[in-house]
Write a protein that holds these residues in place. Structure first.
Motif, PDB file in Angstrom:
ATOM      1  N   VAL A  65       0.852  -1.189   0.000  1.00  0.00           N
ATOM      2  CA  VAL A  65       0.000   0.000   0.000  1.00  0.00           C
ATOM      3  C   VAL A  65       0.889   1.241   0.000  1.00  0.00           C
ATOM      4  O   VAL A  65       1.696   1.438   0.914  1.00  0.00           O
ATOM      5  CB  VAL A  65      -0.941   0.022   1.224  1.00  0.00           C
ATOM      6  CG1 VAL A  65      -1.686   1.354   1.307  1.00  0.00           C
ATOM      7  CG2 VAL A  65      -1.931  -1.138   1.148  1.00  0.00           C
ATOM      8  N   LEU A  66       0.725   2.059  -1.026  1.00  0.00           N
ATOM      9  CA  LEU A  66       1.475   3.311  -1.124  1.00  0.00           C
ATOM     10  C   LEU A  66       0.580   4.472  -0.721  1.00  0.00           C
ATOM     11  O   LEU A  66      -0.453   4.718  -1.341  1.00  0.00           O
ATOM     12  CB  LEU A  66       1.982   3.521  -2.555  1.00  0.00           C
ATOM     13  CG  LEU A  66       2.923   2.463  -3.122  1.00  0.00           C
ATOM     14  CD1 LEU A  66       3.464   2.919  -4.471  1.00  0.00           C
ATOM     15  CD2 LEU A  66       4.064   2.162  -2.156  1.00  0.00           C
ATOM     16  N   GLY A  67       0.966   5.183   0.313  1.00  0.00           N
ATOM     17  CA  GLY A  67       0.198   6.317   0.808  1.00  0.00           C
ATOM     18  C   GLY A  67      -0.705   5.906   1.943  1.00  0.00           C
ATOM     19  O   GLY A  67      -1.648   5.133   1.753  1.00  0.00           O
ATOM     20  N   SER A 125      -9.200   1.844   6.873  1.00  0.00           N
ATOM     21  CA  SER A 125     -10.274   0.887   6.590  1.00  0.00           C
ATOM     22  C   SER A 125      -9.899  -0.064   5.459  1.00  0.00           C
ATOM     23  O   SER A 125     -10.251  -1.249   5.486  1.00  0.00           O
ATOM     24  CB  SER A 125     -11.563   1.631   6.234  1.00  0.00           C
ATOM     25  OG  SER A 125     -12.054   2.354   7.345  1.00  0.00           O
ATOM     26  N   ILE A 126      -9.202   0.458   4.455  1.00  0.00           N
ATOM     27  CA  ILE A 126      -8.810  -0.387   3.324  1.00  0.00           C
ATOM     28  C   ILE A 126      -7.877  -1.497   3.789  1.00  0.00           C
ATOM     29  O   ILE A 126      -8.059  -2.676   3.456  1.00  0.00           O
ATOM     30  CB  ILE A 126      -8.140   0.473   2.229  1.00  0.00           C
ATOM     31  CG1 ILE A 126      -9.180   1.395   1.576  1.00  0.00           C
ATOM     32  CG2 ILE A 126      -7.468  -0.409   1.175  1.00  0.00           C
ATOM     33  CD1 ILE A 126      -8.579   2.453   0.672  1.00  0.00           C
ATOM     34  N   ILE A 127      -6.877  -1.132   4.592  1.00  0.00           N
ATOM     35  CA  ILE A 127      -5.930  -2.130   5.092  1.00  0.00           C
ATOM     36  C   ILE A 127      -6.632  -3.137   5.989  1.00  0.00           C
ATOM     37  O   ILE A 127      -6.373  -4.345   5.919  1.00  0.00           O
ATOM     38  CB  ILE A 127      -4.760  -1.433   5.818  1.00  0.00           C
ATOM     39  CG1 ILE A 127      -3.881  -0.690   4.798  1.00  0.00           C
ATOM     40  CG2 ILE A 127      -3.935  -2.439   6.622  1.00  0.00           C
ATOM     41  CD1 ILE A 127      -2.827   0.200   5.416  1.00  0.00           C
ATOM     42  N   GLN A 128      -7.550  -2.655   6.837  1.00  0.00           N
ATOM     43  CA  GLN A 128      -8.283  -3.577   7.710  1.00  0.00           C
ATOM     44  C   GLN A 128      -9.093  -4.575   6.897  1.00  0.00           C
ATOM     45  O   GLN A 128      -9.140  -5.768   7.205  1.00  0.00           O
ATOM     46  CB  GLN A 128      -9.209  -2.794   8.639  1.00  0.00           C
ATOM     47  CG  GLN A 128      -9.957  -3.660   9.648  1.00  0.00           C
ATOM     48  CD  GLN A 128      -9.034  -4.317  10.640  1.00  0.00           C
ATOM     49  OE1 GLN A 128      -8.375  -3.642  11.405  1.00  0.00           O
ATOM     50  NE2 GLN A 128      -8.970  -5.652  10.633  1.00  0.00           N
ATOM     51  N   THR A 129      -9.711  -4.101   5.805  1.00  0.00           N
ATOM     52  CA  THR A 129     -10.486  -4.990   4.938  1.00  0.00           C
ATOM     53  C   THR A 129      -9.596  -6.052   4.307  1.00  0.00           C
ATOM     54  O   THR A 129      -9.975  -7.235   4.237  1.00  0.00           O
ATOM     55  CB  THR A 129     -11.189  -4.163   3.835  1.00  0.00           C
ATOM     56  OG1 THR A 129     -12.031  -3.175   4.445  1.00  0.00           O
ATOM     57  CG2 THR A 129     -12.028  -5.049   2.931  1.00  0.00           C
ATOM     58  N   LEU A 130      -8.423  -5.646   3.853  1.00  0.00           N
ATOM     59  CA  LEU A 130      -7.488  -6.594   3.249  1.00  0.00           C
ATOM     60  C   LEU A 130      -6.997  -7.620   4.272  1.00  0.00           C
ATOM     61  O   LEU A 130      -6.880  -8.816   3.974  1.00  0.00           O
ATOM     62  CB  LEU A 130      -6.307  -5.843   2.636  1.00  0.00           C
ATOM     63  CG  LEU A 130      -6.645  -4.832   1.531  1.00  0.00           C
ATOM     64  CD1 LEU A 130      -5.392  -4.106   1.072  1.00  0.00           C
ATOM     65  CD2 LEU A 130      -7.330  -5.523   0.360  1.00  0.00           C
ATOM     66  N   GLN A 131      -6.728  -7.157   5.470  1.00  0.00           N
ATOM     67  CA  GLN A 131      -6.288  -8.076   6.522  1.00  0.00           C
ATOM     68  C   GLN A 131      -7.398  -9.047   6.912  1.00  0.00           C
ATOM     69  O   GLN A 131      -7.146 -10.239   7.133  1.00  0.00           O
ATOM     70  CB  GLN A 131      -5.824  -7.283   7.741  1.00  0.00           C
ATOM     71  CG  GLN A 131      -4.538  -6.507   7.524  1.00  0.00           C
ATOM     72  CD  GLN A 131      -4.161  -5.637   8.716  1.00  0.00           C
ATOM     73  OE1 GLN A 131      -5.044  -5.161   9.436  1.00  0.00           O
ATOM     74  NE2 GLN A 131      -2.874  -5.437   8.921  1.00  0.00           N
ATOM     75  N   ASP A 132      -8.630  -8.532   6.982  1.00  0.00           N
ATOM     76  CA  ASP A 132      -9.764  -9.403   7.328  1.00  0.00           C
ATOM     77  C   ASP A 132      -9.941 -10.517   6.300  1.00  0.00           C
ATOM     78  O   ASP A 132     -10.433 -11.600   6.626  1.00  0.00           O
ATOM     79  CB  ASP A 132     -11.054  -8.579   7.421  1.00  0.00           C
ATOM     80  CG  ASP A 132     -11.081  -7.668   8.640  1.00  0.00           C
ATOM     81  OD1 ASP A 132     -10.245  -7.860   9.544  1.00  0.00           O
ATOM     82  OD2 ASP A 132     -11.944  -6.765   8.676  1.00  0.00           O
ATOM     83  N   ALA A 133      -9.534 -10.219   5.058  1.00  0.00           N
ATOM     84  CA  ALA A 133      -9.668 -11.221   3.988  1.00  0.00           C
ATOM     85  C   ALA A 133      -8.466 -12.146   3.909  1.00  0.00           C
ATOM     86  O   ALA A 133      -8.390 -12.997   3.011  1.00  0.00           O
ATOM     87  CB  ALA A 133      -9.881 -10.523   2.652  1.00  0.00           C
ATOM     88  N   GLY A 134      -7.505 -11.979   4.827  1.00  0.00           N
ATOM     89  CA  GLY A 134      -6.402 -12.921   4.920  1.00  0.00           C
ATOM     90  C   GLY A 134      -5.096 -12.487   4.303  1.00  0.00           C
ATOM     91  O   GLY A 134      -4.143 -13.281   4.231  1.00  0.00           O
ATOM     92  N   ALA A 135      -4.985 -11.223   3.864  1.00  0.00           N
ATOM     93  CA  ALA A 135      -3.752 -10.752   3.246  1.00  0.00           C
ATOM     94  C   ALA A 135      -2.810 -10.162   4.286  1.00  0.00           C
ATOM     95  O   ALA A 135      -3.227  -9.729   5.369  1.00  0.00           O
ATOM     96  CB  ALA A 135      -4.064  -9.701   2.184  1.00  0.00           C
ATOM     97  N   THR A 136      -1.539 -10.136   3.950  1.00  0.00           N
ATOM     98  CA  THR A 136      -0.559  -9.391   4.733  1.00  0.00           C
ATOM     99  C   THR A 136      -0.243  -8.107   3.972  1.00  0.00           C
ATOM    100  O   THR A 136      -0.246  -8.082   2.735  1.00  0.00           O
ATOM    101  CB  THR A 136       0.736 -10.187   4.950  1.00  0.00           C
ATOM    102  OG1 THR A 136       1.297 -10.529   3.675  1.00  0.00           O
ATOM    103  CG2 THR A 136       0.462 -11.458   5.723  1.00  0.00           C
ATOM    104  N   VAL A 137       0.027  -7.027   4.712  1.00  0.00           N
ATOM    105  CA  VAL A 137       0.175  -5.710   4.104  1.00  0.00           C
ATOM    106  C   VAL A 137       1.505  -5.078   4.491  1.00  0.00           C
ATOM    107  O   VAL A 137       1.914  -5.133   5.657  1.00  0.00           O
ATOM    108  CB  VAL A 137      -0.981  -4.773   4.519  1.00  0.00           C
ATOM    109  CG1 VAL A 137      -0.788  -3.370   3.935  1.00  0.00           C
ATOM    110  CG2 VAL A 137      -2.318  -5.349   4.070  1.00  0.00           C
ATOM    111  N   THR A 138       2.168  -4.500   3.497  1.00  0.00           N
ATOM    112  CA  THR A 138       3.339  -3.664   3.731  1.00  0.00           C
ATOM    113  C   THR A 138       3.014  -2.265   3.228  1.00  0.00           C
ATOM    114  O   THR A 138       2.498  -2.101   2.122  1.00  0.00           O
ATOM    115  CB  THR A 138       4.572  -4.192   2.977  1.00  0.00           C
ATOM    116  OG1 THR A 138       4.863  -5.514   3.421  1.00  0.00           O
ATOM    117  CG2 THR A 138       5.780  -3.294   3.218  1.00  0.00           C
TER     118      THR A 138
END
Length: 440
Positions: A318-320, A337-350
């Motif tokens: 995620v940039l920005g 909220s976007i990152i939380q949604t991605l995490q809830d769906a099982g992704a890891t985020v940098t």
């Protein structure tokens, strides 16, 4: 003039520094001892382009100082500004005015001679009346005029906005304050900045109405973007087509992941609550709040769809992270909220942000942080642009493709053209534009 600024947060610090730069003698007061000590060392607690140098220049010139002591500064001042926070009150969404009222009591205890007390904080209609009542109750001998003077500063462009404003709104019920406030803003005469004098309650409502209208413009074009995707139209051309109408204007017609920041979310909610209290509901604003809240998670689902619908075990860059460029402000940022949604769906985020990562660590859990855009993209299954920082506008796609696991770009700010991304072998998704449109 001698000015005291109660509150050295974003509004208080920028306003105080700019008044000092006009030539006034300004004391910025804050109860946070560590913040005041840092300011005295020249360390600025917020990121705002040009602010650090302006603080240094005016401290050096002797026009600007910082203190935790209210008594001496208020007693010596011609004008005292209240610029403390008014966050949404937990539980009901009303503006929390406890800091404003506490400042009013403290000012009343120490004021000497005729003094203009100015509410710079964003406050609901009728707050000035209550401030005046508190001052009279606390110190019946106080000779004061209570004024409303809302700020209209954009984070990232606050100094320019303060020095070259569209308008300066001053609400007063005591004519003695007119001359004082005119003198406060006299340095802006050369720029022909219009001073709009109104009643105090009108001034308070102008601030909320302005922010709510801009929030509605953002929300409107976001809904048009969704419709464009369904019918095969291009939201950027729609924006241009309607924005050229002078009655509409082009500003705030840029589709994206929804509004955030320190103003629009809390001010739209506070206006809706105030209207309900007066039995005059503002249904357009209520709907705007609801649509914007839902949109942020919807943008997370948009990313999931762009990755095939299943992101469990996937890595996403995620940039920005801040709610807009040129600030370190994370308040109500869509990225949360976007990152939380991605995490809830099982992704890891940098994540990576040029200025906001320190604040992001306070509000976003369980993500990694990179040193730059390419570090964030390393081994990622998709790259998502959430905030349109300038340094993201000319990414090296060959380099990105070489470090990413899968060449997928989701551009939630429409800063690229479809053809310039896909020619590098990327799958590209934007907001409100046909996937095959190569014209923008």
């Amino acid at each position: 003039m001698r000015i005291t600024m109660i509150g050295s947060g974003y509004v208080g610090l920028v306003s105080g520094v700019c008044f000092a730069d006009f030539g006034h003698d300004v004391i910025c007061v804050d109860k946070d001892t560590s913040k005041i000590e840092a300011l005295r060392r020249g360390e600025i607690p917020i990121f705002e382009p040009g602010l650090e140098q302006l603080v240094a220049d005016n401290v050096r010139a002797g026009r600007l100082s910082f203190t935790t002591e209210v008594e001496a500064s208020v007693a010596a001042s011609d004008v005292v500004f209240i610029a403390v926070g008014t966050p949404s009150r937990r539980g009901d969404g009303h503006a929390d005015l406890s800091y404003v009222y506490a400042a009013a009591r403290e000012i009343a205890e120490h004021v000497k001679g005729f003094t203009v007390i100015v509410t710079k904080s964003t406050v609901p209609v009728g707050t000035g009346d209550e401030v005046e009542r508190i001052v009279r109750e606390t110190n019946p001998q106080a000779d004061v005029a209570v004024v409303s003077n809302p700020e209209f500063l954009r984070e990232g462009a606050a100094i320019e906005d303060f020095k070259r404003p569209d308008r300066i709104v001053i609400g007063l019920n005591d004519e003695r304050a007119r001359g004082v406030m005119t003198e406060v803003y006299r340095p802006l005469y050369l720029n022909q900045a219009p001073l709009l004098f109104t009643s105090r309650r009108t001034s308070e409502l102008i601030k909320y109405a302005a922010n709510a209208f801009l929030a509605m413009k953002i929300t409107f074009i976001n809904e048009m973007a969704d419709l464009c995707e369904k019918v095969g139209a291009n939201v950027q051309e729609v924006s241009r087509g309607i924005g050229l109408d002078g009655r509409i204007g082009s500003k705030f017609l840029h589709a994206g992941p929804g509004y955030g920041g320190s103003c629009f979310p809390k001010d739209t909610l506070a206006l809706a609550k105030t209207a309900q209290d007066y039995d005059s509901p503002v249904r357009l604003i209520e709907t705007t709040v609801s649509i914007n809240d839902n949109r942020k998670r919807a943008m997370g689902r948009k990313v999931i769809a762009a990755m095939g619908g299943d992101i469990r075990g996937k890595s996403i860059a995620v940039l920005g992270l801040t709610f807009k460029p040129n600030t370190d402000d994370m308040r109500d940022s869509p990225a949360i909220s976007i990152i939380q949604t991605l995490q809830d769906a099982g992704a890891t985020v940098t994540g990576y942000d040029p200025e906001g990562m320190e604040n992001a660590r306070l509000v976003i859990d369980n993500i990694a942080y990179a040193e730059d855009a390419y570090g964030a993209a390393r081994d990622a299954d998709a790259l998502v642009i959430v905030t349109e920082w300038n340094q993201f506008r000319a990414l090296d796609f060959a380099r990105l493709k070489s470090v990413m696991k899968a060449p997928v770009l989701v551009d939630l700010r429409n800063i690229y053209r479809h053809d310039e991304v896909t020619k590098h072998g990327f799958a590209y998704t934007s907001v409100g534009r046909p996937s095959s449109d190569a014209t923008l």
